[in-house]
Design a protein around this motif. Sequence first.
Motif, PDB file in Angstrom:
ATOM      1  N   ALA A 110      -2.773   9.053   0.632  1.00  0.00           N
ATOM      2  CA  ALA A 110      -3.657   7.988   0.157  1.00  0.00           C
ATOM      3  C   ALA A 110      -5.044   8.538  -0.155  1.00  0.00           C
ATOM      4  O   ALA A 110      -5.664   8.169  -1.164  1.00  0.00           O
ATOM      5  N   ARG A 154      -1.700   8.503   5.235  1.00  0.00           N
ATOM      6  CA  ARG A 154      -3.159   8.605   5.108  1.00  0.00           C
ATOM      7  C   ARG A 154      -3.559   9.810   4.252  1.00  0.00           C
ATOM      8  O   ARG A 154      -4.478   9.722   3.425  1.00  0.00           O
ATOM      9  N   LEU A 185      -6.769   2.513   2.667  1.00  0.00           N
ATOM     10  CA  LEU A 185      -5.813   1.943   3.611  1.00  0.00           C
ATOM     11  C   LEU A 185      -6.531   1.208   4.730  1.00  0.00           C
ATOM     12  O   LEU A 185      -5.996   1.067   5.828  1.00  0.00           O
ATOM     13  N   ARG A 225       0.834  -1.201   0.000  1.00  0.00           N
ATOM     14  CA  ARG A 225       0.000   0.000   0.000  1.00  0.00           C
ATOM     15  C   ARG A 225       0.872   1.255   0.000  1.00  0.00           C
ATOM     16  O   ARG A 225       0.582   2.235  -0.702  1.00  0.00           O
ATOM     17  N   LYS A 226       1.940   1.239   0.790  1.00  0.00           N
ATOM     18  CA  LYS A 226       2.835   2.397   0.853  1.00  0.00           C
ATOM     19  C   LYS A 226       3.439   2.681  -0.519  1.00  0.00           C
ATOM     20  O   LYS A 226       3.488   3.828  -0.960  1.00  0.00           O
TER      21      LYS A 226
END
Length: 375
Positions: free
Chosen positions: A90, A87, A97, A9-10
Amino acid sequence: MIRRMAEDRKEEVRRATDVVALVQRYLPLRRSGRSWSACCPFHQERTPSFHVWPETQRWKCFSCSRSGDAFAFLMEKEGVEFPEALRMLAREAGISLDPPDPAAAAAAKAKDAAYGAAAFACRWFQGNLKGSPGAAYLKSRGLTGETALEWRLGYAPPGWDGLLQAARGEGIPEAALEAAGLVVPRRGGDGFYDRFRDRVIFPIADTTGRVVGFGARALGDEQPKYLNSPDSAVFQKGRLLFGLDRAREEASKARTLCVMEGYMDVIMSHQHGVRTAVAGLGTAFTQEHAALMRRFADRIVLVYDADAAGKNAADRALGVLLEADLDARVAVLPEGKDPCDLLVLRGPGPLLESLAAAREVFEHLLAGTAARHDL
């Protein structure tokens, strides 16, 4: 497996973020060969030494040596830790997330609801200010209407359920209000009532400007005179400084923060151009406070009231600041004057002089010893 998913995800967020576009939201960039350049946003300079490279998605200041990627830039500029920077980016990229653990997902959802409740309450309090006793109080202290608007100041009316009823009308659940510290359960367990009543409201924000809690000053004889939001999932007074969201940009340039005692001291200082002023939230200074200030400043000037309580508070804070390896100093104000009153009566001159002449720690302790022994 979970750790691998988090790393994926990062990297997905990193690939979706254009660091040039991100930096351009904060400062104007000019093309300079294969990079983009500008004066560094993290210190004062006249010749641009800050560069951003679109090919590598990296940035660096060749003067102060700060460098990094999009996450690092947002952490430096907004004063947030990595999870919050992740966050924020994202959300902008439309990447979810959501934590895989159901309990963690539920906690995150409840936390977001509490933030939403705090934001609603801030608007509601602010809408009550015009023509209220709170507005009369702020005017009597010397605040302008523009300042009240800028700081989102408000008023909580005397009733027991004004905010509660307004929130219900907007579909905000009582659980979110309680999580944000805005309502208190009734003793019999039957419903809630408003925590803040007949008080001037000072919204408290995190470093990004997001409202996380409130300080409230009583207008009558109610005690305590000042009442803060209770600690919660979104508000921890030992980790927050009032006004830092507004002071951080100027502090980052000057590498200095001026720590005062009260909300009005900070707001009046900003109104008069002293834009590095912040304040604690009625609690002792903590290592978390010191770590937070180190993100934006190397020198901390304590500007406490000139009474015995103020001097004792300064002495206690000095130990925490020195342990954090910060350049701590103490500004001495005229006896009997707090920064707010001094600014209203005499303008910014005397306060600026006190800040410029702030004592180093040894000099401050020596002066205190001499005063106690009448030397």
